[in-house]
Scaffold this active site. Structure first.
Site, mmCIF file in Angstrom:
data_model
loop_
_atom_site.group_PDB
_atom_site.id
_atom_site.type_symbol
_atom_site.label_atom_id
_atom_site.label_comp_id
_atom_site.label_asym_id
_atom_site.label_seq_id
_atom_site.Cartn_x
_atom_site.Cartn_y
_atom_site.Cartn_z
ATOM 1 N N TYR A 30 0.832 -1.206 0.000
ATOM 2 C CA TYR A 30 0.000 0.000 0.000
ATOM 3 C C TYR A 30 0.870 1.262 0.000
ATOM 4 O O TYR A 30 0.401 2.342 -0.327
ATOM 5 C CB TYR A 30 -0.891 0.054 1.244
ATOM 6 C CG TYR A 30 -2.146 -0.766 1.177
ATOM 7 C CD1 TYR A 30 -2.717 -1.133 -0.031
ATOM 8 C CD2 TYR A 30 -2.787 -1.170 2.345
ATOM 9 C CE1 TYR A 30 -3.868 -1.877 -0.085
ATOM 10 C CE2 TYR A 30 -3.941 -1.921 2.304
ATOM 11 C CZ TYR A 30 -4.485 -2.277 1.088
ATOM 12 O OH TYR A 30 -5.623 -3.010 1.062
ATOM 13 N N HIS A 70 1.632 -12.317 1.713
ATOM 14 C CA HIS A 70 0.586 -11.652 0.935
ATOM 15 C C HIS A 70 0.063 -12.502 -0.228
ATOM 16 O O HIS A 70 -1.141 -12.655 -0.413
ATOM 17 C CB HIS A 70 1.134 -10.325 0.395
ATOM 18 C CG HIS A 70 0.072 -9.392 -0.075
ATOM 19 N ND1 HIS A 70 0.259 -8.036 -0.125
ATOM 20 C CD2 HIS A 70 -1.182 -9.600 -0.517
ATOM 21 C CE1 HIS A 70 -0.846 -7.457 -0.579
ATOM 22 N NE2 HIS A 70 -1.729 -8.391 -0.824
#
Length: 334
Positions: A72, A132
């Site tokens: 992010y 992830h």
């Protein structure tokens, strides 16, 4: 934002919890994932977030969980908000459950990547650290989270690092006290089974895309059978963002769900979140709008009937809305 309330109906399922250490996964079946505004998709290496007008608004004490990720590129901003919140006494560290994730290009640099996230977040430990994606890609530098492409504009996958090697490095983080629990994200049944076979510390969580159009009952039941909590990272089907990035449609426009929203005098999003909670999963919708964050918390004072739960079940299309194939030139789910 309304504080998570423990006053549930007796019939409401308690979310699955499994701890990879002595620290349990948090009891709430609804977690908040505030996300400052951004004009780029989360898998873009150029992702940057617009600065918040007041950083501590993203560390509100009534929101028990913060879920971010290195990709992010907002960990530093979240860290500023946390530092301000701790310093002013707005919230204590132990009152928050903070999650971030290992990016694909850092599979061979797990310790360095974790320390980089901790530095950015101004923390001494993470409550939960996730792998992830179940894929290692060419390393581009710790914290850079680039998705390097090869000469054919296809994701440059690193075939020298196994998921087992990555997982054992994640386990080392627990031994070092840097992470309290570890988990996986975007793992299917096969990869989850393998992880259970080679792990010394079992994954506490599998964070996956899950919503009425993509219900994934087999994967959810497999995880829950083996004590792995299931978190839905796209519980509303991605809505506008995934439509813009991947050309997909959202379940929020479904006429059946709109009908249920009218019946219960709720928004469609609240009905969908409530469905996810009653399916014994953790839901973490993300938003950059505080009014919607408030709205997302108003899901604990009503319950969908069995008939309506069955009605939502019938909407399953096995339809994935979050697929970075357009960005990476390869369908990782093929």
């Amino acid at each position: 934002m309304e504080e998570y309330r423990s006053t549930r109906s007796e019939s409401e399922p308690i979310p699955s919890r499994h701890s990879s250490t002595s620290t349990p996964y948090p009891a709430p079946s609804f977690l908040s994932r505030p996300k400052p505004p951004c004009s780029h998709p989360p898998s873009s290496s150029s992702r940057r977030v617009a600065p918040s007008s007041r950083p501590s608004q993203w560390a509100d004490p009534r929101s028990p969980s913060i879920d971010t990720r290195a990709d992010y590129h907002n960990e530093a901003q979240v860290g500023e908000a946390l530092a301000e919140a701790f310093e002013t006494g707005l919230v204590k560290r132990e009152e928050l459950f903070i999650t971030t994730k290992l990016w694909n290009s850092d599979h061979g640099h797990v310790l360095e990547a974790c320390k980089d996230s901790l530095k950015n977040l101004h923390l001494e430990y993470l409550d939960l650290y996730l792998v992830h994606f179940p894929i290692a890609t060419r390393h581009t530098g710790v914290g850079l989270t680039a998705s390097a492409l090869d000469k054919d504009d296809v994701l440059d996958i690193n075939t020298t690092i196994s998921l087992e090697t990555t997982w054992h490095a994640m386990e080392d983080l627990v031994s070092m006290g840097l992470v309290r629990s570890i988990g996986i994200s975007n793992y299917d049944i096969f990869l989850t089974r393998d992880c259970l076979a080679y792990s010394k510390i079992k994954p506490a969580v599998n964070q996956i895309e899950r919503h009425p159009y993509f219900q994934r009952e087999s994967l959810v039941k497999f995880c829950q059978k083996h004590g792995i909590a299931v978190t839905a990272h796209t519980p509303l089907g991605g809505a506008t963002a995934n439509h813009e990035w991947f050309g997909t449609v959202s379940c929020l426009d479904d006429p059946v769900l709109k009908g249920l929203a009218e019946k219960y005098k709720r928004t469609v999003a609240q009905v969908v979140l409530r469905w996810g909670i009653q399916r014994n999963t953790i839901v973490i919708p993300k938003t950059s709008k505080l009014d919607r964050l408030n709205e997302n918390f108003q899901v604990f004072d009503f319950e969908l009937s069995k008939e309506d739960m069955d009605l939502v079940k019938s909407l399953d299309r096995k339809y994935r809305t979050n697929n970075p194939e357009k960005l990476w030139g390869i369908d990782l789910y093929a």
